[in-house]
Design a protein around this motif. Structure first.
Motif, short mmCIF file in Angstrom:
data_model
loop_
_atom_site.label_atom_id
_atom_site.label_comp_id
_atom_site.label_asym_id
_atom_site.label_seq_id
_atom_site.Cartn_x
_atom_site.Cartn_y
_atom_site.Cartn_z
N VAL A 1 0.85 -1.19 0.00
CA VAL A 1 0.00 0.00 0.00
C VAL A 1 0.88 1.24 0.00
O VAL A 1 2.11 1.15 0.10
N GLN A 2 0.24 2.39 -0.10
CA GLN A 2 0.95 3.66 -0.04
C GLN A 2 0.77 4.32 1.31
O GLN A 2 -0.14 3.98 2.08
N THR A 3 1.64 5.26 1.60
CA THR A 3 1.58 6.00 2.85
C THR A 3 0.18 6.57 3.08
O THR A 3 -0.42 7.15 2.18
N GLY A 4 -0.34 6.37 4.28
CA GLY A 4 -1.67 6.85 4.63
C GLY A 4 -2.78 5.84 4.45
O GLY A 4 -3.89 6.06 4.95
N ASP A 5 -2.50 4.74 3.76
CA ASP A 5 -3.51 3.72 3.52
C ASP A 5 -3.70 2.82 4.74
O ASP A 5 -2.99 2.95 5.74
N SER A 6 -4.64 1.89 4.63
CA SER A 6 -4.96 0.97 5.70
C SER A 6 -4.88 -0.48 5.23
O SER A 6 -5.06 -0.78 4.05
N LEU A 7 -4.60 -1.36 6.17
CA LEU A 7 -4.63 -2.80 5.94
C LEU A 7 -5.18 -3.48 7.18
O LEU A 7 -5.03 -2.96 8.29
N ARG A 8 -5.77 -4.64 6.99
CA ARG A 8 -6.29 -5.44 8.09
C ARG A 8 -5.68 -6.83 8.00
O ARG A 8 -5.88 -7.54 7.02
N LEU A 9 -4.95 -7.22 9.03
CA LEU A 9 -4.34 -8.54 9.10
C LEU A 9 -5.22 -9.47 9.93
O LEU A 9 -5.83 -9.04 10.91
N SER A 10 -5.26 -10.73 9.53
CA SER A 10 -6.01 -11.74 10.26
C SER A 10 -5.10 -12.88 10.68
O SER A 10 -4.10 -13.17 10.01
N CYS A 11 -5.45 -13.54 11.77
CA CYS A 11 -4.69 -14.65 12.30
C CYS A 11 -5.69 -15.65 12.87
O CYS A 11 -6.26 -15.42 13.94
N ALA A 12 -5.90 -16.74 12.15
CA ALA A 12 -6.88 -17.75 12.55
C ALA A 12 -6.22 -18.86 13.33
O ALA A 12 -5.28 -19.49 12.85
N ALA A 13 -6.69 -19.11 14.54
CA ALA A 13 -6.16 -20.17 15.38
C ALA A 13 -6.84 -21.50 15.06
O ALA A 13 -8.01 -21.54 14.69
N SER A 14 -6.10 -22.59 15.23
CA SER A 14 -6.62 -23.92 14.92
C SER A 14 -7.63 -24.41 15.93
O SER A 14 -8.36 -25.36 15.66
N GLY A 15 -7.66 -23.80 17.09
CA GLY A 15 -8.60 -24.16 18.13
C GLY A 15 -8.91 -22.96 18.99
O GLY A 15 -8.42 -21.86 18.75
N ARG A 16 -9.72 -23.18 20.01
CA ARG A 16 -10.09 -22.08 20.89
C ARG A 16 -8.94 -21.77 21.85
O ARG A 16 -8.55 -22.64 22.64
N PRO A 17 -8.40 -20.56 21.81
CA PRO A 17 -7.36 -20.20 22.78
C PRO A 17 -7.92 -20.20 24.20
O PRO A 17 -9.09 -19.89 24.42
N PHE A 18 -7.08 -20.55 25.16
CA PHE A 18 -7.47 -20.45 26.55
C PHE A 18 -7.72 -19.00 26.91
O PHE A 18 -7.11 -18.09 26.36
N SER A 19 -8.62 -18.78 27.85
CA SER A 19 -8.92 -17.42 28.28
C SER A 19 -7.69 -16.70 28.82
O SER A 19 -7.58 -15.48 28.69
N SER A 20 -6.75 -17.45 29.38
CA SER A 20 -5.54 -16.86 29.93
C SER A 20 -4.49 -16.55 28.87
O SER A 20 -3.49 -15.90 29.16
N SER A 21 -4.70 -17.00 27.63
CA SER A 21 -3.72 -16.80 26.57
C SER A 21 -3.55 -15.33 26.23
O SER A 21 -4.49 -14.54 26.29
N ILE A 22 -2.31 -14.99 25.86
CA ILE A 22 -1.99 -13.68 25.33
C ILE A 22 -1.75 -13.84 23.84
O ILE A 22 -0.90 -14.63 23.43
N LEU A 23 -2.48 -13.12 23.03
CA LEU A 23 -2.30 -13.12 21.58
C LEU A 23 -1.70 -11.79 21.16
O LEU A 23 -2.20 -10.73 21.55
N GLY A 24 -0.61 -11.85 20.39
CA GLY A 24 0.11 -10.64 20.04
C GLY A 24 0.51 -10.56 18.58
O GLY A 24 0.49 -11.57 17.86
N TRP A 25 0.84 -9.36 18.18
CA TRP A 25 1.40 -9.09 16.85
C TRP A 25 2.81 -8.56 17.01
O TRP A 25 3.07 -7.69 17.86
N ARG B 1 -10.14 -9.30 18.56
CA ARG B 1 -10.34 -10.71 18.27
C ARG B 1 -11.82 -11.01 18.13
O ARG B 1 -12.67 -10.30 18.67
N ASP B 2 -12.13 -12.06 17.39
CA ASP B 2 -13.47 -12.59 17.26
C ASP B 2 -13.46 -13.96 17.93
O ASP B 2 -12.93 -14.93 17.38
N LYS B 3 -14.03 -14.04 19.11
CA LYS B 3 -13.99 -15.28 19.87
C LYS B 3 -14.82 -16.39 19.22
O LYS B 3 -14.55 -17.57 19.43
N ALA B 4 -15.83 -16.02 18.44
CA ALA B 4 -16.66 -17.01 17.77
C ALA B 4 -15.90 -17.78 16.71
O ALA B 4 -16.21 -18.95 16.42
N THR B 5 -14.90 -17.14 16.08
CA THR B 5 -14.14 -17.77 15.01
C THR B 5 -12.68 -18.00 15.37
O THR B 5 -11.90 -18.42 14.51
#
Length: 123
Positions: free
Chosen positions: A12-36, A72-76
């Motif tokens: 993209v060019q300066t000033g534009d936007s992007l949305r990154l996704s990260c799909a987990a293979s299972g339900r993360p534990f509530s105590s999990s830390i998810l980071g970028w 995050r989307d906990k449903a997916t």
């Protein structure tokens, strides 16, 4: 091990936007830390943002505060990074990762990683 599958990178060019996704293979534990994290050529891997999976509590690197939003989307079992007002300095390979319970920005403390996706911001 939690498998993480990333998508959403691009050029993209300066000033534009992007949305990154990260799909987990299972339900993360509530105590999990998810980071970028991101890594530019010649640089160390650096922290970008993280959240507590259960509560959604967030933290950001100073360099992206006000521009990036982690969520995050906990449903997916999907983690997102909305990146707005992108700058050339944001150019890097972006990785999502999971820490089991430690609230940390240190990459070595994360035990599961996505494959990485390239984000390129041109001026």
């Amino acid at each position: 091990q939690l498998q993480l599958q990333q998508s959403g990178g691009g050029s993209v060019q300066t000033g534009d936007s992007l949305r990154l996704s990260c799909a987990a293979s299972g339900r993360p534990f509530s105590s999990s830390i998810l980071g970028w994290f991101r890594q530019a050529p010649g640089n160390d891997r650096e922290f970008v943002a993280r959240l507590r999976w259960g509560t959604g509590y967030t933290s950001y690197a100073d360099s992206v505060k006000g521009r990036f939003t982690i969520s995050r989307d906990k449903a997916t079992n999907t983690l997102f990074l909305q990146m707005n007002t992108l700058k050339p300095g944001d150019t890097a390979v972006y990785y999502c990762a999971r820490s089991r319970s430690e609230w940390t920005s240190v990459p070595a403390h994360y035990d599961s990683w996505g494959q990485g996706t390239q984000v390129t911001v041109s001026s």
